[in-house]
Design a protein around this motif. Structure first.
Motif, PDB file in Angstrom:
ATOM      1  N   THR A   1      95.031  90.055  45.059  1.00 40.78           N
ATOM      2  CA  THR A   1      95.234  89.171  46.205  1.00 40.78           C
ATOM      3  C   THR A   1      93.897  88.886  46.875  1.00 40.78           C
ATOM      4  O   THR A   1      93.200  89.813  47.286  1.00 40.78           O
ATOM      5  N   SER A   2      93.553  87.627  46.991  1.00 43.08           N
ATOM      6  CA  SER A   2      92.302  87.239  47.639  1.00 43.08           C
ATOM      7  C   SER A   2      92.600  86.647  49.011  1.00 43.08           C
ATOM      8  O   SER A   2      93.755  86.341  49.331  1.00 43.08           O
ATOM      9  N   MET A   3      91.544  86.475  49.806  1.00 39.59           N
ATOM     10  CA  MET A   3      91.755  86.029  51.182  1.00 39.59           C
ATOM     11  C   MET A   3      90.599  85.125  51.599  1.00 39.59           C
ATOM     12  O   MET A   3      89.448  85.453  51.385  1.00 39.59           O
ATOM     13  N   PHE A   4      90.938  84.014  52.226  1.00 36.32           N
ATOM     14  CA  PHE A   4      89.959  82.960  52.507  1.00 36.32           C
ATOM     15  C   PHE A   4      89.862  82.750  54.009  1.00 36.32           C
ATOM     16  O   PHE A   4      90.882  82.557  54.672  1.00 36.32           O
ATOM     17  N   GLU A   5      88.630  82.769  54.524  1.00 34.34           N
ATOM     18  CA  GLU A   5      88.447  82.702  55.984  1.00 34.34           C
ATOM     19  C   GLU A   5      87.077  82.114  56.306  1.00 34.34           C
ATOM     20  O   GLU A   5      86.153  82.200  55.509  1.00 34.34           O
ATOM     21  N   PRO A   6      86.931  81.537  57.504  1.00 32.98           N
ATOM     22  CA  PRO A   6      85.587  81.153  57.944  1.00 32.98           C
ATOM     23  C   PRO A   6      84.808  82.431  58.236  1.00 32.98           C
ATOM     24  O   PRO A   6      85.422  83.453  58.547  1.00 32.98           O
ATOM     25  N   ILE A   7      83.479  82.407  58.142  1.00 31.64           N
ATOM     26  CA  ILE A   7      82.766  83.660  58.406  1.00 31.64           C
ATOM     27  C   ILE A   7      82.555  83.903  59.900  1.00 31.64           C
ATOM     28  O   ILE A   7      82.235  84.992  60.309  1.00 31.64           O
ATOM     29  N   HIS A   8      82.738  82.880  60.712  1.00 34.01           N
ATOM     30  CA  HIS A   8      82.633  83.106  62.164  1.00 34.01           C
ATOM     31  C   HIS A   8      83.854  83.875  62.639  1.00 34.01           C
ATOM     32  O   HIS A   8      84.834  84.027  61.909  1.00 34.01           O
ATOM     33  N   GLY A   9      83.795  84.343  63.858  1.00 35.71           N
ATOM     34  CA  GLY A   9      84.896  85.144  64.381  1.00 35.71           C
ATOM     35  C   GLY A   9      85.892  84.309  65.175  1.00 35.71           C
ATOM     36  O   GLY A   9      86.023  83.098  64.956  1.00 35.71           O
ATOM     37  N   SER A  10      86.567  84.970  66.105  1.00 34.17           N
ATOM     38  CA  SER A  10      87.690  84.357  66.816  1.00 34.17           C
ATOM     39  C   SER A  10      87.262  83.576  68.064  1.00 34.17           C
ATOM     40  O   SER A  10      88.092  82.926  68.697  1.00 34.17           O
TER      41      SER A  10
END
Ligand code: IPM
Ligand code: MN
Length: 374
Positions: free
Chosen positions: A292-301
């Motif tokens: 299972t992979s996961m994709f996200e921006p590298i900046h935070g919240s």
């Protein structure tokens, strides 16, 4: 073809940016004859404050049935720093054994870089950050003067380690943290970097601090050298982490694939984000090629901007393109990146960080339109 994709909007600006990513991915799906069903998971600060639970074993098991997760951001000022980051984000990276954190550093056409006289041809490399080991294993503690004992355990898919530590100190109090890299862990991520380089410009740059932290990063370097022998066509070089920050600024065109232990990878990719135009433009993929992979921006919240419809959704949309690529929808993925690039090049509809005044949702809608129009 239909894909079921778990989506975790998370905290702060997470929900706003993920909504734009979904909009764009749906446009790409429509155009390329597939469809997406989003399966929403409510994780992050709200869930934690209401239930006291970070992420349950049951939720992790459920999520592990999918190949790709779409994530906004985790972190909230109402919760002590580190609790959600470690308890939710890092827990997922470790549980799913997402050993590669892939972060493109690519200056798109039309984007301003703070590097004088550098353009898109000069800034185009990939950072492969190890994502499960190093100083991120969470082994450490504090000890007051006198004698004490501490026991630690690292549980991974690859291995389990126990550390037992006798401490005798006459300092008033100490804080310490143990980092660890394994033969198996280094080998697989460095191999990934070399395989990636084979599809690119055939060069891999290793990052370490083997001159000082020689046990941990000297070992990394040794494994790197071992792996490199299987790739005679690929050129390689070694860089101390302090020096590579200098080269990223002075000669980014030297780099093709950069492979780094977890913590150095974390640090140098924030610098990478800046030279590609800012945190608003930097995507990342947490990959387990077999799981299972996961994709996200590298900046935070970015809690300061929460709910204002103001921040740049491009990093998240680009992370969505990486998700499509991972699912094998390469053409759809390329088109999403092309639409992002067109939007940035036209420079009409852009958020405040790029000198514009458009909203988050206006940018998402425009990129979705461009995907349909391309
Ligand atoms: C990142 C972040 C995380 C990290 C934090 C939020 C735990 O900075 O994804 O780069 O250090 O990996
Ligand atoms: Mn970071």
């Amino acid at each position: 073809m239909n894909y079921r994709i778990p989506v975790i909007p998370g905290d702060g600006i997470g929900p706003e940016i993920v909504a734009e990513g979904q909009k764009v991915l749906e446009a790409a799906a429509d155009k390329h004859g597939f469809s997406i069903d989003w399966v929403s998971f409510d994780l992050g600060a709200e869930h934690y404050l209401q239930t006291g639970e970070l992420v349950s074993e049951e939720t992790l098991k459920e999520l592990s049935r999918y190949r790709a997760i779409y994530l906004g951001a985790i972190g909230d000022p109402r919760v002590k720093p580190g609790v959600l980051e470690k308890g939710v984000l890092l827990s997922m990276r470790f549980y799913f054994d997402q050993y590669v954190n892939l972060r493109p550093v690519k200056l798109l056409e039309g984007v301003w870089t703070p590097l004088k006289d550098k353009g898109p041809k000069d800034i185009d490399f990939m950072v492969v950050r190890e994502n499960t080991e190093d100083f991120y294993i969470g082994i450490g503690s504090r000890a007051r003067s006198g004698k004490s004992r501490a026991e630690f355990e690292v549980r991974r898919t690859l291995y389990n380690i126990k550390f037992g530590l006798d401490i005798e100190s006459d300092s008033e109090e100490i804080g310490f943290q143990i980092g660890e890299v394994s033969k198996e862990g280094c080998t697989r991520v460095i191999k990934y970097a070399f395989d990636l380089a084979m599809k690119r410009r055939k060069q891999v740059s290793s990052v370490d601090k083997a001159n000082v932290l020689s046990d941990i990063y000297g070992f990394w370097r040794e494994v790197f050298l071992d792996v490199s022998r299987a790739y005679p066509e690929v050129k390689h070089d070694f860089n101390f982490v302090d020096a590579i920050t200098m080269w990223f600024v002075k000669n980014p065109e030297w780099f093709d694939v950069v492979v780094a232990p977890n913590m150095f990878g974390d640090i140098i990719t924030d610098l990478g984000a800046m030279i590609q135009g800012g945190l608003g433009l930097a995507p990342g993929a947490n990959l387990n090629p077999e799981g299972t992979s996961m994709f996200e921006p590298i900046h935070g919240s970015a809690p300061k901007y929460k709910g204002q419809n103001k921040v740049n959704p491009v990093a998240t949309i680009w992370a969505g393109a990486m998700l499509l690529e991972h699912l094998g929808q390469s053409r759809a993925s390329e088109e999403v990146v092309a639409a992002i690039e067109r939007n940035l090049f036209e420079a009409r509809i852009k958020t405040y960080d790029l000198g514009g005044s458009s909203t988050t949702s206006e940018v998402g809608t425009e990129i979705a339109r461009l995907v349909r129009a391309l």
